[in-house]
Design an enzyme around this catalytic site. Structure first.
Site, mmCIF file in Angstrom:
data_model
loop_
_atom_site.group_PDB
_atom_site.id
_atom_site.type_symbol
_atom_site.label_atom_id
_atom_site.label_comp_id
_atom_site.label_asym_id
_atom_site.label_seq_id
_atom_site.Cartn_x
_atom_site.Cartn_y
_atom_site.Cartn_z
ATOM 1 N N GLY A 182 26.515 -2.073 -1.668
ATOM 2 C CA GLY A 182 26.822 -0.746 -2.552
ATOM 3 C C GLY A 182 27.142 -1.368 -3.701
ATOM 4 N N GLN A 212 29.968 0.098 -12.672
ATOM 5 C CA GLN A 212 29.836 -1.463 -12.596
ATOM 6 C C GLN A 212 28.586 -2.070 -13.346
ATOM 7 O OE1 GLN A 212 29.946 -1.498 -7.898
ATOM 8 N NE2 GLN A 212 30.824 -3.480 -8.465
ATOM 9 N N CYS A 267 33.484 -7.962 -3.857
ATOM 10 C CA CYS A 267 33.188 -7.059 -4.737
ATOM 11 C C CYS A 267 32.345 -7.750 -5.924
ATOM 12 C CB CYS A 267 34.225 -6.532 -5.414
ATOM 13 S SG CYS A 267 33.656 -5.415 -6.802
ATOM 14 N N LEU A 268 31.021 -7.293 -6.147
ATOM 15 C CA LEU A 268 29.982 -7.852 -7.334
ATOM 16 C C LEU A 268 30.711 -7.839 -8.665
ATOM 17 C CD1 LEU A 268 27.017 -5.513 -6.358
ATOM 18 C CD2 LEU A 268 27.078 -7.963 -5.839
ATOM 19 N N HIS A 323 35.192 2.016 -0.912
ATOM 20 C CA HIS A 323 35.309 0.886 -2.086
ATOM 21 C C HIS A 323 34.536 1.445 -3.377
ATOM 22 C CE1 HIS A 323 34.820 -3.459 -3.316
ATOM 23 N NE2 HIS A 323 33.983 -2.962 -3.913
ATOM 24 N N GLU A 324 33.309 1.943 -3.246
ATOM 25 C CA GLU A 324 32.666 2.325 -4.342
ATOM 26 C C GLU A 324 33.330 3.627 -5.070
ATOM 27 O OE1 GLU A 324 30.454 0.429 -5.577
ATOM 28 O OE2 GLU A 324 30.168 -0.761 -3.471
ATOM 29 N N HIS A 361 35.727 2.505 -7.499
ATOM 30 C CA HIS A 361 35.433 2.152 -8.717
ATOM 31 C C HIS A 361 35.327 3.314 -9.655
ATOM 32 C CE1 HIS A 361 34.325 -2.057 -8.395
ATOM 33 N NE2 HIS A 361 33.740 -1.742 -7.206
HETATM 34 ZN ZN ZN Z 1 33.227 -3.384 -5.936
#
Ligand code: ZN
Length: 169
Positions: free
Chosen positions: A46, A51, A91-92, A133-134, A137
């Site tokens: 995702g 991000q 998480c990225l 999660h997204e 953000h």
């Molecule tokens: Zn993340």
């Protein structure tokens, strides 16, 4: 094709509140294409637009081999949730950290598609976890904010070695 750079902690832009998408134009289509290129390049499940430095309420979710495929949610809202459980996340934007976060495993989501049409989706499993999660953000929230041990660690670091806290509590 454009693969965008992923913003990582401690970059404060990760704390920004993203704005609702109002214009469903060619610029949005191009940004969305770039976000999908970026997600594929990172091999994540995702990605949220902020991000990648685009502060708009756009999220992408693609859990390989599940029934939902590659999904785009614009201006997403969670309409209803199931009961929750602990799920391991990473998480990225927070490389090298994993932790267990409480998430719901079944959701009803309302979002717009690339043409601005409003749709409702029932999702579950990892896809549902990833949506939450997204969505966080988009409000400047990181999964580490939901880890009590990580918050304590940061508090300790922020207070410095001479602040009188011999241990995090
Ligand atoms: Zn993340």
């Amino acid at each position: 094709m454009a693969v965008l750079d992923i913003i990582e902690i401690p970059d404060e832009r990760l704390r920004e509140q993203s704005e609702r998408v109002a214009e469903f134009d060619d610029a949005l289509k191009e940004q969305t294409r770039d976000l999908f290129d970026t997600l594929r390049a990172t091999k994540g499940i995702g990605l949220s637009a902020p991000q990648a430095g685009i502060f708009k309420r756009i999220i992408l979710v693609h859990v390989p081999d599940d029934d939902f495929g590659e999904r785009l949610y614009i201006n997403p809202e969670i309409l209803s949730k199931s009961k929750s459980r602990y799920v391991q996340e990473s998480c990225l934007s927070v490389p090298g950290i994993e932790g267990n976060v409480v998430r719901c495993t079944r959701l009803k989501v309302r979002a717009q598609d690339i043409n601005g049409e409003v749709k409702e989706f029932d999702v579950d499993g990892l896809h549902a976890v990833c949506v939450q999660h997204e969505l966080d953000h988009l409000d400047g929230v990181l999964f580490t904010d939901r880890l009590s041990w990580f918050k304590k660690l940061r508090l300790k670091m922020a207070s410095g070695p001479n602040a009188g806290l011999s241990r995090a509590a």
